[in-house]
Enzyme design. Sequence first.
Site, PDB file in Angstrom:
ATOM      1  N   ASP A 103       0.845  -1.189   0.000  1.00 14.55           N
ATOM      2  CA  ASP A 103       0.000   0.000   0.000  1.00 14.55           C
ATOM      3  C   ASP A 103       0.889   1.251   0.000  1.00 14.55           C
ATOM      4  OD1 ASP A 103      -3.023   0.779   0.325  1.00 14.55           O
ATOM      5  OD2 ASP A 103      -1.997   1.988   1.836  1.00 14.55           O
ATOM      6  N   TRP A 104       0.611   2.229   0.851  1.00 12.17           N
ATOM      7  CA  TRP A 104       1.410   3.449   0.872  1.00 12.17           C
ATOM      8  C   TRP A 104       2.853   3.195   1.291  1.00 12.17           C
ATOM      9  CZ3 TRP A 104       1.433   8.259  -0.898  1.00 12.17           C
ATOM     10  CH2 TRP A 104       0.251   8.765  -1.428  1.00 12.17           C
ATOM     11  N   HIS A 123      -6.093  -7.248   0.416  1.00 14.41           N
ATOM     12  CA  HIS A 123      -5.191  -6.102   0.350  1.00 14.41           C
ATOM     13  C   HIS A 123      -4.134  -6.125   1.453  1.00 14.41           C
ATOM     14  CE1 HIS A 123      -3.896  -2.039  -0.544  1.00 14.41           C
ATOM     15  NE2 HIS A 123      -4.143  -1.667   0.693  1.00 14.41           N
ATOM     16  N   TRP A 183     -12.735   3.554  -3.723  1.00 12.83           N
ATOM     17  CA  TRP A 183     -12.178   3.583  -2.357  1.00 12.83           C
ATOM     18  C   TRP A 183     -11.988   5.025  -1.889  1.00 12.83           C
ATOM     19  CZ3 TRP A 183     -11.466   2.012   2.255  1.00 12.83           C
ATOM     20  CH2 TRP A 183     -10.425   2.515   3.033  1.00 12.83           C
ATOM     21  N   ASP A 200      -7.489  -8.865  -3.525  1.00 16.96           N
ATOM     22  CA  ASP A 200      -7.505  -7.415  -3.337  1.00 16.96           C
ATOM     23  C   ASP A 200      -8.266  -6.764  -4.497  1.00 16.96           C
ATOM     24  OD1 ASP A 200      -6.991  -4.714  -3.034  1.00 16.96           O
ATOM     25  OD2 ASP A 200      -4.827  -4.947  -2.802  1.00 16.96           O
TER      26      ASP A 200
END
Length: 297
Positions: free
Chosen positions: A123-124, A279, A164, A250
């Site tokens: 993710d980030w 995810h 999202w 995901d």
Amino acid sequence: MTTVLRTPDTRFHDLPGYPFAANYCDDLAGYAGLRMHYLDEGTKNARVALCLHGQPTWSYLYRKMIPGLVSSGYRVIAPDMFGFGRSDKPVDDAVYTFDFHRDSLVALIRALDLHRVTLVCQDWGGLLGLTIPPDMPDRFEGLLIMNTMFATGDRPLTKGFLDWRAWNNANPDMAVGKLLSRACPQLSSAEAAAYDAPFPDATYKAGVRRFPNLVPDHPDAGGAAMSRKAREWWRTEWSGRTAMVIGMSDPVLGPTVMADMRRAIRNCPEPVELAVAGHFVQEWGEDALRGALPQLS
């Protein structure tokens, strides 16, 4: 200076599966007045696994991977980004920019003088973390990449991500534990509650709210040019060891996105595909490491 909140320590007592000692850095260059929390597990002179979380999680996400990484000879450094976990939380949403987060991670790497680093990201953690090795390649030797992407601003954002972001913006007091429970049905109620621990109320969630709106949607957005440069570096110059683990369920950063990522990373081997994982791949940590560690040795 914007108001800064610090989550009370009592909210982090006796979290399931999280026996790790707290460490803090309150003198990061460029971040006066802010305290960053990080985990530091394993032998100090060992090679480093730098484990970077994303939204809306914190270092708790890595609790199932840390023991396996340590037993495999890594020193695990798992920071909480500002606005998350046990790190300080500015209340002004505008404080949180791509550079604000990215530069704080660079400052931590320098403050701890980390070398022989394997970047472990999702993710980030990937959007930010993948931009760092091109600027300090002598410190990095490995990559364990999970569901993430390059934040380049030169490709259309997927419908899954746009949905999202819209949901995130409509829920400024996001129920973090409930979200994790939906994405990871194996979580106990106590584990889900642990994801809520950093956030006593909505005022603590500015960092959580901001992340989806920081994903570049045009080439001149913050972080986009840096991410394009990083994408080219990973494609042409990366020479370290790589493992890729994909949570195949995901809906946002799943198989299609990760197939693009594999093509963008030089000499990336066949990915480890976890059919039931979503995810938050780290919640299937033992399965992820079982497939990934041999590729990193």
